[in-house]
Design an enzyme around this catalytic site. Structure first.
Site, short mmCIF file in Angstrom:
data_model
loop_
_atom_site.label_atom_id
_atom_site.label_comp_id
_atom_site.label_asym_id
_atom_site.label_seq_id
_atom_site.Cartn_x
_atom_site.Cartn_y
_atom_site.Cartn_z
N THR A 1 4.58 2.80 6.61
CA THR A 1 4.97 4.20 6.48
C THR A 1 5.47 4.78 7.81
O THR A 1 5.09 4.29 8.88
CB THR A 1 3.75 5.03 6.00
OG1 THR A 1 4.05 6.43 6.07
CG2 THR A 1 2.54 4.78 6.89
N ASP A 2 6.27 5.83 7.71
CA ASP A 2 6.71 6.51 8.93
C ASP A 2 5.58 7.31 9.58
O ASP A 2 5.68 7.74 10.73
CB ASP A 2 7.91 7.42 8.67
CG ASP A 2 7.62 8.54 7.67
OD1 ASP A 2 6.53 8.58 7.07
OD2 ASP A 2 8.51 9.41 7.47
N GLU A 3 4.47 7.50 8.86
CA GLU A 3 3.37 8.30 9.40
C GLU A 3 2.66 7.63 10.57
O GLU A 3 1.94 8.28 11.32
CB GLU A 3 2.37 8.65 8.29
CG GLU A 3 2.97 9.53 7.21
CD GLU A 3 1.94 10.10 6.27
OE1 GLU A 3 0.83 10.47 6.72
OE2 GLU A 3 2.23 10.18 5.06
N TYR B 1 -5.59 7.69 7.26
CA TYR B 1 -4.62 6.88 6.51
C TYR B 1 -3.59 6.26 7.44
O TYR B 1 -3.39 5.05 7.46
CB TYR B 1 -3.92 7.72 5.45
CG TYR B 1 -2.62 7.11 4.99
CD1 TYR B 1 -2.58 5.86 4.38
CD2 TYR B 1 -1.40 7.78 5.20
CE1 TYR B 1 -1.39 5.29 3.97
CE2 TYR B 1 -0.20 7.21 4.80
CZ TYR B 1 -0.19 5.96 4.19
OH TYR B 1 0.99 5.39 3.80
N LYS C 1 -2.85 2.27 8.55
CA LYS C 1 -1.57 1.60 8.38
C LYS C 1 -1.02 1.12 9.73
O LYS C 1 -0.45 0.02 9.82
CB LYS C 1 -0.55 2.52 7.70
CG LYS C 1 -0.84 2.77 6.23
CD LYS C 1 -0.83 1.51 5.38
CE LYS C 1 0.56 0.93 5.24
NZ LYS C 1 0.58 -0.26 4.34
#
Length: 333
Positions: A133-135, A159, A163
């Protein structure tokens, strides 16, 4: 090619499987433990295809993974199994640490030992594709910058931290053991079959039910929206043409505020479903602003130049077309 896909009953995973079965000659082994967000109905249109197999297995279970690798002898692994809801990670990080970190480790080790014993030709062709994810990059705040593949990781939530951890493991297994890995980091996905804990389906269903449409803070958080079918196509391009050891950002070129997205959905519902629950004049009247969540990132936006240039991929669906089709799908289903 035999492609083992973890988390294939989820939102993005099922889109990838539908794309592969409907557009290629490859075989798919779907490995999913079927948590609350996994639904085999997402795959009803292809479930009887002879090139598709399903196995209910938790990726944290090394013994079961080894059995699957020995049984199906995959040429590639696409790891989409993950806990992914930020709010849930804040309230209960345990599942995120277990699945996203420990699960990725078990899958990496199973893949490494399997890959190590392949013949030279099969070994050279094998790929481990980790979907992220870009997060993991953190918060762009109010700048005009974009996340690139070289942006330092600064995750904000349990989260995104889990990741980021899994991404680091994948890179380490490539650097230390030579496992042929590739990582992709995508922006926010939307489209049919998404579990209704996420912003877009939750907004649609709450509006239709006459429930409050809650938005954190001032609603000005910016996200780049990527249709799940564009993402699925990009992921297949990566497993087929991506370069070992590289990472690719995948974005939809649709940055917009959360409140704009919600107003857009309300506008579409006014046209497509004008009969509202009793007492509701306009769908937008259901919008309420709530206390912002802890560590909420203000802005995400990815630079997708690399995948566009290197792999000749670009998103096909505009947000206006994609969100209209998505609302229609939820109305029908």
């Amino acid at each position: 090619m035999n492609i083992l896909i973890t988390g294939g009953a989820g939102f993005i995973g099922s889109a990838v499987i539908r794309y592969i079965i409907n557009n290629t000659d490859d075989n798919v082994i779907n490995v999913d433990k079927l948590t609350y967000a996994g639904n085999l109905e997402n795959l009803s249109e292809i479930e009887n295809n002879e090139r598709y197999q399903f196995e209910k297995v938790d990726i944290c279970n090394r013994l079961e993974l080894e059995k699957l690798f020995n049984k199906y002898k995959p040429d590639a692994v696409m790891n989409l199994a993950a806990e992914s809801h930020v709010d849930k990670s804040i309230n209960n990080p345990n599942d995120f640490i277990y699945t996203n970190i420990i699960g990725t480790y078990q899958l990496l080790e199973t893949s490494r030992l399997y890959w190590k014993n392949l013949n030279n030709k099969a070994k050279a062709a094998f790929r481990f594709h980790h979907i992220s994810t870009d997060e993991v990059y953190g918060d762009l705040k109010d700048s005009n910058h974009l996340f690139t593949e070289s942006t330092p990781y600064m995750p904000s939530s349990p989260y995104s931290a889990s990741k980021a951890s899994s991404d680091h493991l994948v890179r380490a297994w490539q650097r230390t053991y030579g496992l042929p890995t590739i990582i992709t980091n995508s922006s926010n996905n939307y489209g049919p079959y998404q579990y209704p804990e996420k912003l877009i389906p939750k907004t649609i269903l709450n509006a239709l039910s006459g429930r409050s449409i809650e938005i954190y803070g001032n609603g000005l958080q910016v996200r780049d929206w990527l249709h799940v079918e564009d993402h699925a196509r990009a992921l297949y391009f990566v497993i087929r043409k991506g370069k070992i050891g590289e990472s690719y950002n995948i974005g939809g070129d649709n940055p917009m505020t959360n409140i704009h997205v919600i107003h857009k959905i309300c506008q579409i519902l006014e046209e497509l479903s004008p009969s509202k629950p009793k007492g509701i004049q306009k769908y937008k009247d259901l919008i309420i602003y709530t206390k912002d969540r802890p560590g909420h990132d203000v802005r995400y936006a990815v630079d997708s130049k690399k995948i566009k240039h290197d792999l000749n991929w670009k998103p096909d669906l505009s947000f206006d077309k994609g969100i209209l089709d998505t609302v229609k799908w939820y109305l029908k289903h």
